[in-house]
Design a protein around this motif. Structure first.
Motif, PDB file in Angstrom:
ATOM      1  N   PHE A 203       0.844  -1.206   0.000  1.00  0.00           N
ATOM      2  CA  PHE A 203       0.000   0.000   0.000  1.00  0.00           C
ATOM      3  C   PHE A 203       0.883   1.261   0.000  1.00  0.00           C
ATOM      4  O   PHE A 203       1.815   1.373   0.782  1.00  0.00           O
ATOM      5  CB  PHE A 203      -0.866  -0.028   1.270  1.00  0.00           C
ATOM      6  N   LYS A 204       0.561   2.196  -0.892  1.00  0.00           N
ATOM      7  CA  LYS A 204       1.300   3.480  -0.944  1.00  0.00           C
ATOM      8  C   LYS A 204       0.337   4.635  -0.682  1.00  0.00           C
ATOM      9  O   LYS A 204      -0.761   4.649  -1.239  1.00  0.00           O
ATOM     10  CB  LYS A 204       1.924   3.688  -2.328  1.00  0.00           C
ATOM     11  N   PRO A 205       0.730   5.597   0.143  1.00  0.00           N
ATOM     12  CA  PRO A 205      -0.167   6.711   0.475  1.00  0.00           C
ATOM     13  C   PRO A 205      -0.165   7.780  -0.616  1.00  0.00           C
ATOM     14  O   PRO A 205       0.366   8.875  -0.441  1.00  0.00           O
ATOM     15  CB  PRO A 205       0.424   7.251   1.782  1.00  0.00           C
ATOM     16  N   ASP A 240       5.200  -7.131  -5.039  1.00  0.00           N
ATOM     17  CA  ASP A 240       5.726  -6.059  -5.882  1.00  0.00           C
ATOM     18  C   ASP A 240       7.152  -5.715  -5.431  1.00  0.00           C
ATOM     19  O   ASP A 240       7.607  -6.150  -4.356  1.00  0.00           O
ATOM     20  CB  ASP A 240       4.798  -4.826  -5.869  1.00  0.00           C
ATOM     21  N   ALA A 241       7.834  -4.929  -6.269  1.00  0.00           N
ATOM     22  CA  ALA A 241       9.232  -4.589  -5.978  1.00  0.00           C
ATOM     23  C   ALA A 241       9.349  -3.849  -4.648  1.00  0.00           C
ATOM     24  O   ALA A 241      10.368  -3.962  -3.953  1.00  0.00           O
ATOM     25  CB  ALA A 241       9.784  -3.739  -7.108  1.00  0.00           C
ATOM     26  N   CYS A 242       8.304  -3.128  -4.266  1.00  0.00           N
ATOM     27  CA  CYS A 242       8.354  -2.324  -3.041  1.00  0.00           C
ATOM     28  C   CYS A 242       8.476  -3.196  -1.793  1.00  0.00           C
ATOM     29  O   CYS A 242       8.982  -2.768  -0.760  1.00  0.00           O
ATOM     30  CB  CYS A 242       7.091  -1.462  -2.913  1.00  0.00           C
ATOM     31  N   PHE A 243       7.988  -4.446  -1.883  1.00  0.00           N
ATOM     32  CA  PHE A 243       7.999  -5.321  -0.702  1.00  0.00           C
ATOM     33  C   PHE A 243       9.289  -6.135  -0.608  1.00  0.00           C
ATOM     34  O   PHE A 243       9.555  -6.785   0.400  1.00  0.00           O
ATOM     35  CB  PHE A 243       6.780  -6.257  -0.757  1.00  0.00           C
ATOM     36  N   GLU A 262      13.253  -1.867  -9.022  1.00  0.00           N
ATOM     37  CA  GLU A 262      14.013  -1.853 -10.280  1.00  0.00           C
ATOM     38  C   GLU A 262      13.559  -0.749 -11.216  1.00  0.00           C
ATOM     39  O   GLU A 262      13.997  -0.687 -12.367  1.00  0.00           O
ATOM     40  CB  GLU A 262      13.929  -3.216 -10.952  1.00  0.00           C
ATOM     41  N   VAL A 263      12.690   0.131 -10.701  1.00  0.00           N
ATOM     42  CA  VAL A 263      12.179   1.185 -11.589  1.00  0.00           C
ATOM     43  C   VAL A 263      13.316   2.128 -12.012  1.00  0.00           C
ATOM     44  O   VAL A 263      14.227   2.404 -11.245  1.00  0.00           O
ATOM     45  CB  VAL A 263      11.041   2.002 -10.919  1.00  0.00           C
ATOM     46  N   GLY A 264      13.252   2.570 -13.245  1.00  0.00           N
ATOM     47  CA  GLY A 264      14.284   3.476 -13.753  1.00  0.00           C
ATOM     48  C   GLY A 264      15.560   2.740 -14.141  1.00  0.00           C
ATOM     49  O   GLY A 264      16.451   3.312 -14.765  1.00  0.00           O
ATOM     50  N   PRO A 278      10.216   7.025 -13.705  1.00  0.00           N
ATOM     51  CA  PRO A 278      10.671   5.689 -13.328  1.00  0.00           C
ATOM     52  C   PRO A 278       9.522   4.789 -12.856  1.00  0.00           C
ATOM     53  O   PRO A 278       9.483   3.607 -13.172  1.00  0.00           O
ATOM     54  CB  PRO A 278      11.651   5.960 -12.175  1.00  0.00           C
ATOM     55  N   CYS A 279       8.561   5.364 -12.128  1.00  0.00           N
ATOM     56  CA  CYS A 279       7.569   4.529 -11.449  1.00  0.00           C
ATOM     57  C   CYS A 279       6.200   5.201 -11.477  1.00  0.00           C
ATOM     58  O   CYS A 279       6.106   6.434 -11.508  1.00  0.00           O
ATOM     59  CB  CYS A 279       8.042   4.360 -10.002  1.00  0.00           C
ATOM     60  N   SER A 280       5.142   4.392 -11.441  1.00  0.00           N
ATOM     61  CA  SER A 280       3.792   4.972 -11.447  1.00  0.00           C
ATOM     62  C   SER A 280       3.512   5.764 -10.170  1.00  0.00           C
ATOM     63  O   SER A 280       2.512   6.456 -10.078  1.00  0.00           O
ATOM     64  CB  SER A 280       2.747   3.869 -11.633  1.00  0.00           C
ATOM     65  N   PHE A 281       4.384   5.625  -9.181  1.00  0.00           N
ATOM     66  CA  PHE A 281       4.213   6.393  -7.939  1.00  0.00           C
ATOM     67  C   PHE A 281       5.138   7.608  -7.883  1.00  0.00           C
ATOM     68  O   PHE A 281       5.275   8.237  -6.841  1.00  0.00           O
ATOM     69  CB  PHE A 281       4.455   5.484  -6.724  1.00  0.00           C
ATOM     70  N   SER A 282       5.781   7.933  -9.015  1.00  0.00           N
ATOM     71  CA  SER A 282       6.687   9.095  -9.020  1.00  0.00           C
ATOM     72  C   SER A 282       5.908  10.399  -8.858  1.00  0.00           C
ATOM     73  O   SER A 282       6.481  11.404  -8.421  1.00  0.00           O
ATOM     74  CB  SER A 282       7.480   9.168 -10.322  1.00  0.00           C
ATOM     75  N   SER A 327      15.289   2.268   0.932  1.00  0.00           N
ATOM     76  CA  SER A 327      13.869   2.639   1.031  1.00  0.00           C
ATOM     77  C   SER A 327      13.359   3.179  -0.302  1.00  0.00           C
ATOM     78  O   SER A 327      14.130   3.648  -1.148  1.00  0.00           O
ATOM     79  CB  SER A 327      13.679   3.687   2.121  1.00  0.00           C
ATOM     80  N   CYS A 328      12.050   3.143  -0.445  1.00  0.00           N
ATOM     81  CA  CYS A 328      11.415   3.682  -1.655  1.00  0.00           C
ATOM     82  C   CYS A 328      11.789   5.154  -1.807  1.00  0.00           C
ATOM     83  O   CYS A 328      11.672   5.925  -0.856  1.00  0.00           O
ATOM     84  CB  CYS A 328       9.895   3.530  -1.510  1.00  0.00           C
ATOM     85  N   PRO A 329      12.255   5.558  -3.004  1.00  0.00           N
ATOM     86  CA  PRO A 329      12.652   6.968  -3.175  1.00  0.00           C
ATOM     87  C   PRO A 329      11.475   7.940  -3.088  1.00  0.00           C
ATOM     88  O   PRO A 329      11.684   9.127  -2.881  1.00  0.00           O
ATOM     89  CB  PRO A 329      13.274   7.000  -4.567  1.00  0.00           C
ATOM     90  N   TYR A 330      10.248   7.440  -3.243  1.00  0.00           N
ATOM     91  CA  TYR A 330       9.091   8.346  -3.237  1.00  0.00           C
ATOM     92  C   TYR A 330       8.283   8.261  -1.940  1.00  0.00           C
ATOM     93  O   TYR A 330       7.767   9.269  -1.473  1.00  0.00           O
ATOM     94  CB  TYR A 330       8.202   8.063  -4.455  1.00  0.00           C
ATOM     95  N   PHE A 331       8.163   7.065  -1.383  1.00  0.00           N
ATOM     96  CA  PHE A 331       7.434   6.894  -0.122  1.00  0.00           C
ATOM     97  C   PHE A 331       8.295   6.056   0.823  1.00  0.00           C
ATOM     98  O   PHE A 331       8.048   4.859   1.003  1.00  0.00           O
ATOM     99  CB  PHE A 331       6.079   6.214  -0.368  1.00  0.00           C
ATOM    100  N   GLU A 333       8.443   5.601   3.847  1.00  0.00           N
ATOM    101  CA  GLU A 333       7.770   4.963   4.983  1.00  0.00           C
ATOM    102  C   GLU A 333       7.247   3.559   4.680  1.00  0.00           C
ATOM    103  O   GLU A 333       6.946   2.796   5.596  1.00  0.00           O
ATOM    104  CB  GLU A 333       6.630   5.853   5.511  1.00  0.00           C
ATOM    105  N   ILE A 334       7.131   3.200   3.380  1.00  0.00           N
ATOM    106  CA  ILE A 334       6.581   1.870   3.063  1.00  0.00           C
ATOM    107  C   ILE A 334       7.631   0.768   3.228  1.00  0.00           C
ATOM    108  O   ILE A 334       7.299  -0.404   3.271  1.00  0.00           O
ATOM    109  CB  ILE A 334       5.972   1.804   1.638  1.00  0.00           C
ATOM    110  N   THR A 335       8.911   1.147   3.309  1.00  0.00           N
ATOM    111  CA  THR A 335       9.978   0.144   3.468  1.00  0.00           C
ATOM    112  C   THR A 335      10.181  -0.051   4.970  1.00  0.00           C
ATOM    113  O   THR A 335      10.997   0.620   5.600  1.00  0.00           O
ATOM    114  CB  THR A 335      11.275   0.616   2.769  1.00  0.00           C
TER     115      THR A 335
HETATM  116  S1  SF4 Z   1       9.914   3.619  -6.497  1.00  0.00           S
HETATM  117 FE1  SF4 Z   1       8.854   3.082  -4.583  1.00  0.00          FE
HETATM  118  S2  SF4 Z   1       6.745   2.737  -5.198  1.00  0.00           S
HETATM  119 FE2  SF4 Z   1       7.978   2.626  -7.067  1.00  0.00          FE
HETATM  120  S3  SF4 Z   1       8.470   0.409  -7.278  1.00  0.00           S
HETATM  121 FE3  SF4 Z   1      10.168   1.408  -6.187  1.00  0.00          FE
HETATM  122  S4  SF4 Z   1       9.691   1.047  -4.025  1.00  0.00           S
HETATM  123 FE4  SF4 Z   1       7.781   0.751  -5.169  1.00  0.00          FE
END
Ligand code: SF4
Ligand code: SF4
Length: 340
Positions: A203-205, A240-243, A262-264, A278-282, A327-331, A333-335
């Motif tokens: 889950f991403k906020p 997903d890659a985030c986990f 692995e985004v980007g 790089p990512c749909s959460f950018s 950690s995730c470069p955008y969120f 807190e999810i890591t």
């Molecule tokens: S940048 Fe963040 S949200 Fe996007 S795949 Fe990587 S860990 Fe997940």
């Protein structure tokens, strides 16, 4: 069928049947830094959706826009590398792809480019006619939800009966982690019959998704992680890659065989306005327009800034550090295992 690409010190093989991919560098022991041609492209063909899920990270709404067919063709042509050919597969998302008026044509166009299309749907618009029309044209369809009770409402059964490879994208958050534990214990195996894999998405906020639902490092998450190695789910499980950092840190998963974010580096996101990031959460960060720049200028040059910025600064005494991007470069807190 196996697909392969060898460019200098980058080597890649994918088995389309199992979905397994292998990548190596100069020798089998080396990891390439990034792929000269992305391995996967995530394309948002619309930000239009009528369902109104409260976890929608794009805040998609019924009055939002679609990518035009011409723009879609433009994207696929841009992805075609002059020397090395096209990307192998795309993941179509949104918004709700099945609300796109030209979805079937989009799948046909993708095949004409010799690219395998996959798509993610909320499941509401699946009909027998859609199933008949997409058969043989898609690699896999993923139906997303965050509660197993939605499996009944999602018409997922039509996909399974139509022999379409069907995955569930289960958005894992602080509230449904107890149910996710039950999934791993096999309590939902009846419902999961015929499903290829359940993929847990962190889950991403973002968008409508509230920060109150972000996973926390509590006893429930620990129980969930403990069950992964010996889970009793009747289908494959994936993440997903985030986990991946949490898998690397707390499970027996071989850290040489999984990729943290692995985004980007190996995958890229293009939205319905032709913005490449790089990512749909950018959320418009590290984002460049295809109307302004050639795709391979963005991928090979503009993204260097992102690639040099993403470094693991985790202070944990952790065996995975060498393979983990932190950690995730955008969120961040999810890591949940990351500590600075
Ligand atoms: S940048 Fe963040 S949200 Fe996007 S795949 Fe990587 S860990 Fe997940
Ligand atoms: S290095 Fe840090 S972020 Fe990466 S897996 Fe280990 S504890 Fe988690």
């Amino acid at each position: 069928m196996k697909i392969r690409r060898h460019i200098g010190e980058y080597n890649f093989i994918a088995d389309q049947e199992s979905g397994m991919t292998f990548r190596w560098g100069k020798t089998l022991k080396d990891n390439p830094n990034f792929a000269p041609v992305p391995e996967l492209v995530d394309i948002s063909i619309s930000n239009h959706c009528s369902k109104g899920c409260d976890y929608c990270y794009r805040d998609s709404k019924p009055n939002h826009s679609f990518m035009s067919l011409n723009d879609y063709k433009f994207v696929l042509s841009n992805l075609n590398h002059q020397r090395y050919g096209n990307v192998f597969q795309v993941a179509l998302g949104g918004g709700e792809p099945l609300e796109h008026p030209d979805i079937l044509e989009i799948l046909d166009i993708t095949k004409q480019f010799n690219i395998v299309p996959n798509f993610t749907t909320n499941g509401e618009n699946i009909t027998q006619s859609i199933v008949n029309n997409i058969k043989g044209k898609v690699g896999a369809v993923a139906v997303s939800f965050n509660d197993m009770k939605d499996i009944g409402n999602s018409k997922i059964e039509l996909l399974v009966k139509g022999s379409i490879r069907t995955n569930i994208h289960y958005v894992l958050d602080r509230n449904n982690i107890k149910q996710a534990i039950q999934i791993l214990k096999g309590d939902f195996n009846k419902e999961l019959k015929g499903i290829n894999a359940i993929i847990f998405l962190t889950f991403k906020p973002s968008g409508r998704a509230s920060s109150e639902n972000v996973l926390v490092n509590n006893s429930e998450l620990k129980d969930f992680l403990k069950l992964i190695d010996n889970n009793k789910a009747c289908c494959n499980i994936g993440f997903d890659a985030c986990f991946v950092p949490m898998l690397m840190r707390f499970t027996k998963t071989n850290i040489d065989f999984i990729d943290s974010c692995e985004v980007g580096y190996f995958s890229v996101y293009i939205d319905e306005n032709l913005m490449v990031s790089p990512c749909s959460f950018s959320n418009n960060r590290d984002s460049y327009s295809l109307k302004e720049f050639d795709f391979y200028d963005i991928w090979l040059n503009k993204f260097n800034n992102f690639r040099t910025r993403v470094i693991n600064t985790c202070n944990q005494d952790c065996n995975a550090k060498i393979n983990c991007k932190g950690s995730c470069p955008y969120f961040p807190e999810i890591t949940t295992c990351f500590k600075n």
